[in-house]
Design a protein around this motif. Structure first.
Motif, PDB file in Angstrom:
ATOM      1  N   ASN A   8      27.156  54.482 -16.767  1.00 55.71           N
ATOM      2  CA  ASN A   8      27.334  54.427 -15.236  1.00 55.71           C
ATOM      3  C   ASN A   8      28.593  55.456 -15.100  1.00 55.71           C
ATOM      4  O   ASN A   8      29.565  55.403 -16.019  1.00 55.71           O
ATOM      5  N   GLU A  23      27.168  51.859  -9.714  1.00 51.58           N
ATOM      6  CA  GLU A  23      27.266  50.301  -9.377  1.00 51.58           C
ATOM      7  C   GLU A  23      27.606  50.297  -8.034  1.00 51.58           C
ATOM      8  O   GLU A  23      29.054  50.299  -7.671  1.00 51.58           O
ATOM      9  N   ARG A  26      30.941  48.480  -6.514  1.00 50.68           N
ATOM     10  CA  ARG A  26      32.304  49.090  -7.026  1.00 50.68           C
ATOM     11  C   ARG A  26      32.759  50.040  -5.962  1.00 50.68           C
ATOM     12  O   ARG A  26      34.033  50.167  -5.929  1.00 50.68           O
TER      13      ARG A  26
END
Length: 331
Positions: A8, A23, A26
């Motif tokens: 990521n 993600e 976040r």
């Protein structure tokens, strides 16, 4: 990048807030590792997951000695560290490219504003205008000739070549295929025009007289170009001095002759015939030869022009009226 890197990636702004992430949940949160990286200017490695950060590396992005953000890669630092510089370099290049493009756009707008000011200015130049013009290598104390160049190719390869030709003089991109070049030395005109005429077979060039007012120079060059476009004489280069009478004629509202010629716009062959007939002083033989048509075909076209406009091009005075209409059409 995440299509090629199996980890990521997070992008943080100058305050350490996540503004992009694989993600999505976040995004909008503060990344403490990024905050530290921004404060220290060094890579911060996080070895354990916390409430607001995860294990990984956080490398500050520095553009022109300013910390503008942070690249974060989630994972064991020993594993993700090799990817960190690759991602950082890619992002830095993209940011620098955008800054460069914005700078070029800003300069182009400044240059455009400068030209508009010069072309609209009347009377004596102020010290402020002289100072601004000097930034573009224009000395407003000197007389200037304006060269209006049309039908230049717009593809990148030729644009680069044209830039080399124009770089010796203040030049401005007017339209897709047109440039305005300001020349303050008469000797420089030949040096500019020779490579243009040699390299670009479709180019048309109009040259003003030397004047103190750049606005006057531009109007002269543009008006001379309009004559070139209207009559299409067998030349590629024309000066305002040569066609000053025709320019003034085109700007004179004698009668509604422009309405006559607009009736020929849908028939290109008739417009071309009229132009050729004018340029060959009403000679049927020379006109037929240039158009590569039979004399009878030419006579038919001349009669069609007479029928559509009400003016006979074979009559000298009526041909003069049609000439005025053609010139007025291009104003």
């Amino acid at each position: 990048m995440m299509k090629d890197i199996p980890y990521n990636i997070n992008i943080m702004n100058e305050r350490g807030i996540i503004i992009g992430s694989g993600e999505r949940e976040r995004v909008g949160t503060v990344h403490q590792g990024a905050v530290q990286a921004l404060e220290t200017g060094k890579m911060i490695e996080v070895w354990q997951d916390g409430h607001y950060e995860k294990q990984g590396t956080n490398e500050p992005i520095v553009i022109h000695h300013e910390r503008v953000g942070v690249i974060g890669i989630t994972g064991n630092p020993d594993e993700v560290r090799p990817f960190c510089n690759i991602v950082k370099t890619t992002v830095s290049l993209l940011i620098e490219q955008r800054i460069s493009l914005e700078h070029l756009a800003h300069e182009a707008n400044r240059k455009k504003s400068m030209l508009e000011m010069l072309l609209n200015h009347q009377g004596a130049y102020t010290q402020k205008i002289k100072k601004e013009a000097a930034q573009y290598h224009i000395d407003l104390l000197l007389k200037t000739s304006a060269v209006y160049v049309k039908y230049l190719p717009a593809d990148p390869a030729h644009v680069a070549e044209l830039s080399k030709i124009f770089m010796q003089h203040p030049s401005f991109h007017m339209e897709e295929d047109s440039y305005l070049v300001l020349i303050q030395s008469q000797e420089s005109i030949d040096k500019l025009l020779e490579p243009l005429v040699r390299s670009y077979p479709d180019v048309l060039i109009a040259i003003s007289r030397q004047e103190h007012s750049i606005a006057d120079c531009y109007l002269q060059a543009k008006s001379a170009m309009n004559v070139l476009l209207a009559l299409r004489p067998p030349v590629r280069m024309i000066s305002f001095t040569e066609v000053e009478f025709l320019v003034k004629l085109s700007q004179t509202n004698l009668t509604n002759t422009v309405h006559l010629v607009t009736k020929l716009e849908d028939t290109v062959d008739l417009l071309d015939t009229l132009r050729s007939f004018i340029n060959h002083n009403g000679s049927v033989s020379f006109t037929a030869d240039e158009l590569n048509i039979h004399r009878n075909t030419l006579q038919y076209r001349l009669k069609r022009i007479h029928t559509l406009t009400g003016k006979d091009p074979r009559n000298l005075l009526q041909l003069f009226e049609l000439t005025h209409g053609l010139l007025a059409l291009y104003q």
